[in-house]
Enzyme design. Structure first.
Site, PDB file in Angstrom:
ATOM      1  CG  HIS A  86     -40.712  -4.147 -27.823  1.00  0.00           C
ATOM      2  ND1 HIS A  86     -40.666  -3.727 -29.135  1.00  0.00           N
ATOM      3  CD2 HIS A  86     -41.965  -4.651 -27.649  1.00  0.00           C
ATOM      4  CE1 HIS A  86     -41.824  -3.949 -29.721  1.00  0.00           C
ATOM      5  NE2 HIS A  86     -42.634  -4.518 -28.845  1.00  0.00           N
ATOM      6  CG  ASP A 117     -45.149  -8.441 -32.378  1.00  0.00           C
ATOM      7  OD1 ASP A 117     -44.908  -8.518 -31.166  1.00  0.00           O
ATOM      8  OD2 ASP A 117     -45.576  -7.405 -32.917  1.00  0.00           O
ATOM      9  CG  HIS A 118     -41.328  -6.299 -32.217  1.00  0.00           C
ATOM     10  ND1 HIS A 118     -41.139  -5.216 -33.050  1.00  0.00           N
ATOM     11  CD2 HIS A 118     -42.635  -6.270 -31.858  1.00  0.00           C
ATOM     12  CE1 HIS A 118     -42.270  -4.550 -33.168  1.00  0.00           C
ATOM     13  NE2 HIS A 118     -43.206  -5.176 -32.463  1.00  0.00           N
ATOM     14  CG  ASP A 172     -44.917  -2.403 -31.083  1.00  0.00           C
ATOM     15  OD1 ASP A 172     -44.099  -2.471 -32.026  1.00  0.00           O
ATOM     16  OD2 ASP A 172     -45.624  -3.361 -30.767  1.00  0.00           O
TER      17      ASP A 172
END
EC number: 3.1.26.11
Length: 306
Positions: free
Chosen positions: A63, A67-68, A212
């Site tokens: 997504h 942070d990804h 997440d």
């Protein structure tokens, strides 16, 4: 056993800390590398773990939270500077492809490799397949569109028993048929059962990545029966209310998903920086699902060990 290893490059949550880096993993399947999410620090951890940049050809982005994926432009730039050839495919949402392509057009002109964007949607679908395994994306329950990924090895071939093959004079051209499970018929018409000439194939391994997400029955069904499940455990019981509000999971929720889905092993990750000792999360998860371990940067897990 064919190589099927999980390398943990980052298992922290929204911000880097002295303990953890943002989300990133690399699956090593038969020495081909498949990256899952690409948080900041990904390329540095690849060097530390001695993972070969030239072996990386697919990146799966779950997504579009920073942070990804904030490590992606830097990694793609480094691959260009290293003279990577061939192609690399980014499996990502449409908005991410547009934004990152614009950034690369400015900073990384004339790349020596072909960059491909494979657009995914927040619906369950097979998004990649080769001779070794299939990758299925499935919807997570988060604040923005997000998907998890499930990697399923394809059925493997049986193992030939050399002395038995020699005993019955099985010709070389028939070996592949043996490995596929066929019986051998001698020139005299005698049927030699396949089980007398081979041993069973290695088991097929499955791995699922969930980060997440809040608890969801759809997630439980999507990861049902996998050998290894990585599930976010951002918070402990002390922050259960906050986890619900932010569409994240506690370690206990992650363990509940593992238990309900009937998985073999659970790997915790995506820890909030508020925890200076992750073992509290491990303890809470093991109260529900004992076969739980903590992930940490630099860890390599042999997924064949089920």
């Amino acid at each position: 056993m064919t190589k099927f290893e999980l390398n943990i490059l980052g298992c922290g949550s929204a911000t880097s800390s002295l303990m953890h880096l943002p989300s990133c993993q690399v699956l090593n399947v038969r020495d081909n590398l498949y990256m899952i999410d690409c948080g900041e620090g990904a390329q540095l951890e690849m060097r530390r773990m001695k993972l070969k940049f030239s072996r990386l050809n697919h990146i799966f982005i779950s997504h579009l939270h920073g942070d990804h994926c904030f490590g992606l432009p830097g990694l793609l730039s480094t691959l260009a500077l290293l003279g990577k050839t061939g192609s690399i495919t980014i499996h990502i949402f449409q908005d991410g492809a547009v934004q990152f392509q614009g950034l690369l057009n400015f900073f990384c002109r004339n790349m020596p490799y072909e960059l491909k964007w494979h657009i995914i949607t927040p619906h369950k679908a097979v998004i990649y397949e080769d001779d070794a395994f299939t990758v299925t994306a499935f919807p997570l329950r988060h604040r923005i569109p997000a998907v998890g990924f499930r990697f399923d090895e394809k059925p493997k071939l049986r193992h030939i028993v050399a002395d038995q093959v020699k005993r019955y004079g099985v010709p070389l051209y028939f070996m592949n048929s043996l490995r596929q499970g066929r019986d051998y018929v001698t020139p005299a018409g005698e049927v030699i059962p396949n089980a007398a000439l081979t041993t069973p194939a290695d088991p097929c391994i499955s791995y699922a990545y969930c980060s997440d997400t809040a608890y969801s029955k759809r997630v439980v069904n999507a990861v049902r029966g996998v050998d290894w499940l990585y599930h976010e455990s951002t918070y402990g019981d002390d922050c259960a209310r906050q986890a619900k509000q932010r569409f994240h999971s506690t370690a206990r929720v992650a363990a509940t998903v593992a238990q309900e889905a009937g998985v073999r092993h659970l790997i915790l990750g995506h820890y909030s920086k508020r925890y200076t000792d992750d073992t509290v999360l491990l303890q809470q998860a093991r109260e529900v699902f004992p076969a739980t371990i903590l992930s940490t940067e630099g860890m390599t897990i042999d997924l064949n060990q089920v």
